[in-house]
Scaffold this active site. Structure first.
Site, PDB file in Angstrom:
ATOM      1  CB  SER A  39      -0.951  -0.017   1.197  1.00  0.00           C
ATOM      2  OG  SER A  39      -0.231  -0.141   2.396  1.00  0.00           O
ATOM      3  N   GLY A 106       7.685  -8.634   2.845  1.00  0.00           N
ATOM      4  CA  GLY A 106       7.022  -9.809   2.270  1.00  0.00           C
ATOM      5  C   GLY A 106       5.604 -10.020   2.755  1.00  0.00           C
ATOM      6  CD  GLU A 114       8.513  -6.593  -1.872  1.00  0.00           C
ATOM      7  OE1 GLU A 114       7.415  -6.022  -1.935  1.00  0.00           O
ATOM      8  OE2 GLU A 114       8.918  -7.134  -0.822  1.00  0.00           O
TER       9      GLU A 114
HETATM   10  C1  A5P Z   1       5.259  -6.713  -0.056  1.00  0.00           C
HETATM   11  O1  A5P Z   1       5.639  -8.014  -0.307  1.00  0.00           O
HETATM   12  C2  A5P Z   1       5.912  -6.207   1.178  1.00  0.00           C
HETATM   13  O2  A5P Z   1       7.267  -6.413   1.283  1.00  0.00           O
HETATM   14  C3  A5P Z   1       5.550  -4.761   1.443  1.00  0.00           C
HETATM   15  O3  A5P Z   1       6.570  -3.888   1.086  1.00  0.00           O
HETATM   16  C4  A5P Z   1       5.279  -4.637   2.875  1.00  0.00           C
HETATM   17  O4  A5P Z   1       4.370  -5.673   3.212  1.00  0.00           O
HETATM   18  C5  A5P Z   1       4.700  -3.277   3.250  1.00  0.00           C
HETATM   19  O5  A5P Z   1       3.397  -3.161   2.790  1.00  0.00           O
HETATM   20  P1  A5P Z   1       2.499  -1.919   3.146  1.00  0.00           P
HETATM   21  O6  A5P Z   1       3.150  -0.733   2.528  1.00  0.00           O
HETATM   22  O7  A5P Z   1       1.170  -2.232   2.518  1.00  0.00           O
HETATM   23  O8  A5P Z   1       2.416  -1.828   4.631  1.00  0.00           O
END
Ligand code: A5P
Length: 234
Positions: A39, A106, A114
């Site tokens: 998000s 993650g 990532e």
């Molecule tokens: C995605 O796989 C994650 O590494 C996100 O970067 C992490 O979960 C942060 O997500 P939000 O920005 O939605 O908190």
């Protein structure tokens, strides 16, 4: 109570947005930019899209199918996977950030792509609201990407490292990553030796990658606050 909750959610959104917009202000013409997932990253992608519409000339690489779709929708030119190169700047969120700029990532299940983009970036800026700052990593269950073949055995090995682990579920079925793998969410409680744990996890056959992003991978952490301020914890 409902109004209060709605208010605090709104403030969190503003905090994420403020951090995302600050990070995007570091993007300049000619850059190859890595786009994170989640998000907070979504705010960065939209803000970058606005800058592209205003004339910024960049190309981008996305860390997930979802971010790729959002980038395309936002008008950001994307580099095809086969032409992938080291990015000038990678911008992404995190689930936990400790004082040494170690991360757990993650939560959205995109940790493998990532980590590849973060590793192959000249600079990695993490964006988050203040709730992601922790003294010790581990309260957030550590996501570990594992291949489906032998996953029950891999899970047993993970548990032997001292965690409670389970295969992530979505809509009553195992969650499948963009790479066709599973995610084991591992509850360690508190992680006292992130480097040692990272090594131990990666030595298990069947483990593809884990959500520990360790120093010196992260260059800067930009934290958004509920009052709209942004800070960089040292
Ligand atoms: C995605 O796989 C994650 O590494 C996100 O970067 C992490 O979960 C942060 O997500 P939000 O920005 O939605 O908190």
């Amino acid at each position: 109570v409902t109004l209060c909750l709605r208010g605090s959610k709104l403030q969190k959104v503003e905090a994420k947005k403020a951090a995302a917009e600050k990070a995007v202000s570091f993007v300049t013409d000619g850059m190859l930019v890595g786009l994170g997932t989640g998000s907070t990253s979504a705010f960065a992608i939209r803000a970058l899209g606005e800058r592209v519409k205003a004339g910024l000339r960049i190309r981008a690489l996305a860390s997930s199918v979802a971010s790729e779709a959002l980038a395309a929708e936002s008008g950001i030119p994307l580099v095809p996977a086969e032409k992938m190169d080291t990015t000038d700047l990678y911008i992404d969120g995190a689930d936990e950030i400790d004082r040494s700029r170690n991360l757990i990532k993650g939560g959205g299940g995109a940790l493998l792509r990532e980590k590849i983009l973060a590793f192959h970036s000249r600079s990695f800026i993490v964006i988050a609201d203040e709730s992601k700052l922790v003294d010790h990593l581990g309260a957030f269950p550590l996501p570990v990407e594992i291949v489906p073949f032998g996953s029950a055995l891999t899970l047993k090995e993970l548990i032997l490292l001292g965690c409670e682990a389970g295969i992530r579920q979505k809509d009553g079925k195992p969650f499948i990553t963009d790479n066709g793998n599973l995610i084991a969410d591992c509850r360690f409680g508190s992680i006292s030796d992130p480097e040692g744990l990272n090594r131990a996890l990666l030595s298990i056959p069947g483990v593809v990658e884990c959500g520990l992003f360790l120093h010196p991978m992260v260059g800067r952490v930009i934290v958004g606050h509920r009052d709209g301020r942004v800070t960089e914890p040292s």
